[in-house]
Enzyme design. Structure first.
Site, PDB file in Angstrom:
ATOM      1  N   GLU A 287       0.820  -1.221   0.000  1.00 37.09           N
ATOM      2  CA  GLU A 287       0.000   0.000   0.000  1.00 37.09           C
ATOM      3  C   GLU A 287       0.850   1.266   0.000  1.00 37.09           C
ATOM      4  O   GLU A 287       0.448   2.275  -0.604  1.00 37.09           O
ATOM      5  CB  GLU A 287      -0.983   0.008   1.180  1.00 37.09           C
ATOM      6  CG  GLU A 287      -0.347  -0.328   2.505  1.00 37.09           C
ATOM      7  CD  GLU A 287      -1.169   0.119   3.706  1.00 37.09           C
ATOM      8  OE1 GLU A 287      -2.143   0.860   3.536  1.00 37.09           O
ATOM      9  OE2 GLU A 287      -0.805  -0.260   4.827  1.00 37.09           O
TER      10      GLU A 287
ATOM     11  N   THR B  55       2.785  -8.267  -0.919  1.00 39.44           N
ATOM     12  CA  THR B  55       2.968  -8.221   0.528  1.00 39.44           C
ATOM     13  C   THR B  55       2.705  -9.615   1.081  1.00 39.44           C
ATOM     14  O   THR B  55       1.747 -10.283   0.648  1.00 39.44           O
ATOM     15  CB  THR B  55       2.046  -7.210   1.249  1.00 39.44           C
ATOM     16  OG1 THR B  55       2.054  -7.503   2.651  1.00 39.44           O
ATOM     17  CG2 THR B  55       0.605  -7.271   0.756  1.00 39.44           C
TER      18      THR B  55
ATOM     19  N   ASP C  43       1.566 -10.025   3.838  1.00 43.98           N
ATOM     20  CA  ASP C  43       0.415  -9.865   4.736  1.00 43.98           C
ATOM     21  C   ASP C  43      -0.919 -10.196   4.048  1.00 43.98           C
ATOM     22  O   ASP C  43      -1.917 -10.412   4.729  1.00 43.98           O
ATOM     23  CB  ASP C  43       0.338  -8.431   5.274  1.00 43.98           C
ATOM     24  CG  ASP C  43       1.599  -8.023   6.016  1.00 43.98           C
ATOM     25  OD1 ASP C  43       2.322  -8.920   6.489  1.00 43.98           O
ATOM     26  OD2 ASP C  43       1.864  -6.809   6.114  1.00 43.98           O
TER      27      ASP C  43
ATOM     28  N   GLY D 151       2.103  -9.899   9.910  1.00 44.21           N
ATOM     29  CA  GLY D 151       0.796  -9.620   9.304  1.00 44.21           C
ATOM     30  C   GLY D 151       0.297  -8.210   9.535  1.00 44.21           C
ATOM     31  O   GLY D 151      -0.740  -7.826   9.008  1.00 44.21           O
TER      32      GLY D 151
END
Ligand code: F6P
Length: 341
Positions: A103, A125, A127, A170
C-alpha cells in the site's frame, strides 16, 4: 519503450519472479529496454539504476528477496522529493514505470500517476491485506514457513508439556496467523481483527493439556487483548508512519504460564517468514503479474494495478490498492474457532 522497475517496502518471496517476467516479455516480445531502480523510491530519487538485460535475470526465479534491493523511502516525505522523482524519470527517458510494492509503494505510484507519469503497479505483501486483489504473492510462502514451524513446535511442545506461543507477522491483518494456524492445527489463533479474551485462551490451553497434548497458540503481531493495547517492538515509525509491532507472543506466554501453572515459551518467527525461495503458487502468481504489467504498459494503461480475481489477472485502478485493507472477516475466523482447545 524504456521501462523503469522498482521494488519498495518489505521484501517478499516472488519479487524476482516479477522482475524476470517483465524483462523476459519486455525485451523478448516488445523490444523494450528495462532499467532497474535500486532500493525502491530511493533509487528513483537519486537516479541510482542498474541495467536489466536478459542475462541480469537468469537464475533469479527461485531466489528470495529482490535483486534490486528495497527500502521504505517515501519521496513525498522528502523535501522536493516529488520533483526529484519526476526529474530523474525525465532525464533517463523513462516512458513508463512498474513499481512493485504494497500500500505504501503503490500509494506513491498513485500520486505519480496523477502527476502524469505512466505507471502500472504490481501488488506484493506477505500480509495479503490488499483489498483489490484476492491474493498477493509472498503470502503463500510465508504461510508455508509458519506452518512448518508449527508442525515442528507440536512435537517439542508435547514432549515438554509446555505451551508454545508462536508470534507471526501480518501487521493489522490476521491472514498469516489464520492460514498458518489452520494448516498447522493450532489450538488457539489470535488475530488483530478480533480482540481476545485472555480467560478464553487460558481455558483452551487447559483443555488441550487435559487431552494429554500441549497447546500451540498462534498470535498475529497486531493482536491485542480486549482490555489492552497493541504491543510495540519500538517507539519509532517508518517514513510512511507505521509503528513496528512485536512482543505480544512473549507477553502472552508469561500470562499463560502464570494462569495455567504450566511452562510457556514464545517463538517469534519474524523475518524467517519473508526470506527464502518462493512457493510454486507464489512463483506462478508473481510471473503472471509481471507478464500482465508489461502488457498493460504496452496497451497504454496508466494509473492501474494488476490484480488476481479468482484465477484471472485483471487491471484495477491503482487507487484501489490503498483504499481499504483486506481484513479477516468474522466468518473466516469462526471456521478456525471450531478447532480451538
Ligand atoms: O508488511 C510486511 C511486514 O513483514 C509486516 O508483516 C511486518 O509488520 C513488517 O513488514 C515488518 O517490517 P520490517 O521488516 O521493516 O521490520
Amino acid at each position: 519503450m524504456r521501462i523503469g522497475i522498482l521494488t519498495g517496502g518489505g521484501d517478499c518471496p516472488g519479487l524476482n519472479a516479477v522482475i524476470r517476467a517483465v524483462v523476459r516479455k519486455g525485451i523478448g516480445e516488445h523490444g523494450d529496454e528495462v532499467v532497474g531502480f535500486r532500493d525502491g523510491w530511493r533509487g528513483v530519487l537519486e537516479g541510482d539504476t542498474v541495467p536489466l538485460d536478459l542475462s541480469a535475470v537468469r537464475g533469479i526465479l527461485p531466489r528470495g528477496g529482490t535483486v534490486l534491493g528495497t527500502s521504505r523511502t517515501n519521496p513525498y516525505a522528502v523535501e522536493g522529493g516529488a520533483d526529484r522523482v519526476l526529474a530523474t524519470l525525465d532525464r533517463l527517458g523513462i516512458d513508463a514505470l512498474i513499481p512493485i510494492g504494497g500500500e505504501d509503494t503503490l500509494g506513491v505510484a498513485t500520486r505519480l500517476a496523477q502527476a502524469g507519469v505512466a505507471v502500472v503497479g504490481v501488488p506484493k505483501t506477505i500480509d495479503n491485506d490488499l483489498d483489490a486483489t484476492d491474493y498477493t504473492f509472498g503470502f503463500d510462502t510465508a504461510v508455508g514457513v509458519a506452518m512448518e514451524a508449527i508442525d515442528r513446535l507440536h512435537t517439542t511442545g508435547d514432549s515438554h508439556h509446555r505451551t508454545l506461543v508462536v508470534e507471526v507477522m501480518g501487521r493489522h491483518a490476521g491472514w498469516i496467523a489464520l492460514h498458518a494456524g489452520m494448516a498447522g492445527g493450532a489450538n488457539v489463533i489470535l488475530i488483530p481483527e478480533v480482540p481476545f479474551d485472555i480467560d478464553g485462551v487460558v481455558a483452551h490451553c487447559r483443555h488441550r493439556f487435559e487431552s494429554g497434548y500441549s497447546p500451540i497458540v498462534v498470535v498475529s503481531e497486531g493482536a491485542a487483548p480486549k482490555d489492552g493495547d497493541l504491543q510495540l517492538a519500538a517507539g519509532e515509525k517508518d517514513a510512511f508512519g507505521h509503528v513496528r509491532l512485536g512482543g505480544i507472543g512473549a507477553a502472552l506466554a508469561a500470562v499463560l504460564e502464570e494462569r495455567t501453572g504450566r511452562e510457556s515459551r514464545a517463538v517469534v518467527l519474524g523475518h524467517v517468514q519473508r526470506g527464502g525461495t518462493p512457493s510454486p503458487f507464489d512463483r506462478v502468481l508473481a510471473t503472471r503479474f509481471g507478464l500482465a504489467a508489461i502488457d498493460a504498459v504496452h496497451d497504454g494503461e496508466s494509473g492501474v494495478m494488476v490484480a488476481l480475481r479468482g484465477t484471472d489477472i485483471v487491471r484495477v485502478p491503482l487507487s484501489a490498492a490503498t483504499e481499504k485493507l483486506k481484513l479477516v472477516p468474522p466468518e473466516r475466523y469462526a471456521e478456525a474457532e471450531v478447532f480451538f482447545g
